[in-house]
Design a protein around this motif. Structure first.
Motif, PDB file in Angstrom:
ATOM      1  N   ASP A 101     -16.922  -9.906  43.446  1.00  0.00           N
ATOM      2  CA  ASP A 101     -15.647  -9.393  43.950  1.00  0.00           C
ATOM      3  C   ASP A 101     -15.477  -9.953  45.365  1.00  0.00           C
ATOM      4  O   ASP A 101     -16.179  -9.543  46.290  1.00  0.00           O
ATOM      5  N   TYR A 102     -14.560 -10.879  45.531  1.00  0.00           N
ATOM      6  CA  TYR A 102     -14.390 -11.563  46.818  1.00  0.00           C
ATOM      7  C   TYR A 102     -13.899 -10.626  47.913  1.00  0.00           C
ATOM      8  O   TYR A 102     -14.066 -10.907  49.100  1.00  0.00           O
ATOM      9  N   THR A 103     -13.288  -9.516  47.554  1.00  0.00           N
ATOM     10  CA  THR A 103     -12.852  -8.558  48.569  1.00  0.00           C
ATOM     11  C   THR A 103     -14.032  -7.777  49.134  1.00  0.00           C
ATOM     12  O   THR A 103     -13.918  -7.161  50.205  1.00  0.00           O
ATOM     13  N   TRP A 184     -11.672 -17.431  54.712  1.00  0.00           N
ATOM     14  CA  TRP A 184     -12.155 -16.250  55.434  1.00  0.00           C
ATOM     15  C   TRP A 184     -11.888 -16.411  56.923  1.00  0.00           C
ATOM     16  O   TRP A 184     -11.936 -17.530  57.448  1.00  0.00           O
ATOM     17  N   TRP A 200     -11.921 -11.868  53.783  1.00  0.00           N
ATOM     18  CA  TRP A 200     -11.377 -12.824  52.806  1.00  0.00           C
ATOM     19  C   TRP A 200      -9.869 -12.671  52.757  1.00  0.00           C
ATOM     20  O   TRP A 200      -9.357 -11.579  52.514  1.00  0.00           O
TER      21      TRP A 200
END
Length: 205
Positions: A101-103, A184, A200
């Motif tokens: 999960d990039y968040t 980012w 991000w």
């Protein structure tokens, strides 16, 4: 695992089921496991998948992590500190459908405050970054940008020198024209004592 002192500095190797190795200037010896129990249990397979996901995610950032995770690297490498954090916090879903999960994932970890709001817009001249200038951060903290085309090894990072109080920055970087590039932002303490967590901003399409 047992630490031992030896006159043979740098000794390492394997003898039977005993392994000698060096880590951070210290010598250690440990025994190898005689056998693995339940090596293909779902729990172990899930853990292996997590390791593969995090290693794949972090590999492009090895160089910048030496700076941005330095404060977390107590008795271990910055990469291992980043790996530990993301293993615990950045994986969502159930095996075998786990994913990053990039968040939640971080490529920087620290106590410098992030802005309450930040955004990115593609313009004809480059990528325009904007952020708020709240009282919790020092106005002289400087902006670090990190970009990676997803699935590719090369990572671009830039210490911009732009201060938090300026509230915006136009990044003129031709290679950022590639699609599916993750971006980012990070802020560095104005006395260069540490970094913020990374934020991000999404993917450039």
């Amino acid at each position: 695992m047992a630490r031992y002192k030896t006159s043979r500095e740098g000794a390492s190797g394997k003898l039977g089921n005993v392994v000698t190795y060096q880590m951070y200037g210290k010598s250690y010896v440990r025994s190898l496991p005689g056998s693995y129990k339940d090596a293909k249990s779902e729990k172990q397979l899930a853990q292996r998948q997590k390791m593969q996901l995090v290693n794949g995610f972090l590999s492009p950032f090895k160089e910048i992590l030496r700076l941005t995770f330095k404060e977390e690297a107590l008795g271990r490498s910055a990469y291992m500190a980043a790996k530990s954090y993301n293993m615990r916090n950045a994986i969502v879903g159930e095996y075998p459908e786990q994913k990053i999960d990039y968040t939640l994932a971080l490529v920087s970890k620290g106590i410098v405050p992030l802005p309450a709001e930040a955004s990115i817009t593609r313009t004809a001249d480059g990528l325009l970054f904007k952020w708020s200038d709240e009282v919790t951060g020092n106005g002289s903290d400087t902006l670090l940008l990190i970009a990676n085309q997803r699935g590719q090894y090369a990572t671009i990072s830039k210490m911009t020198g732009i201060e938090r109080k300026e509230k915006s920055y136009l990044w003129k970087e031709s290679t950022l024209n590639n699609s599916n590039t993750d971006i980012w932002i990070v802020f560095r303490d104005y006395k260069e004592r540490g970094f913020s967590d990374s934020l991000w901003l999404g993917q450039i399409k």
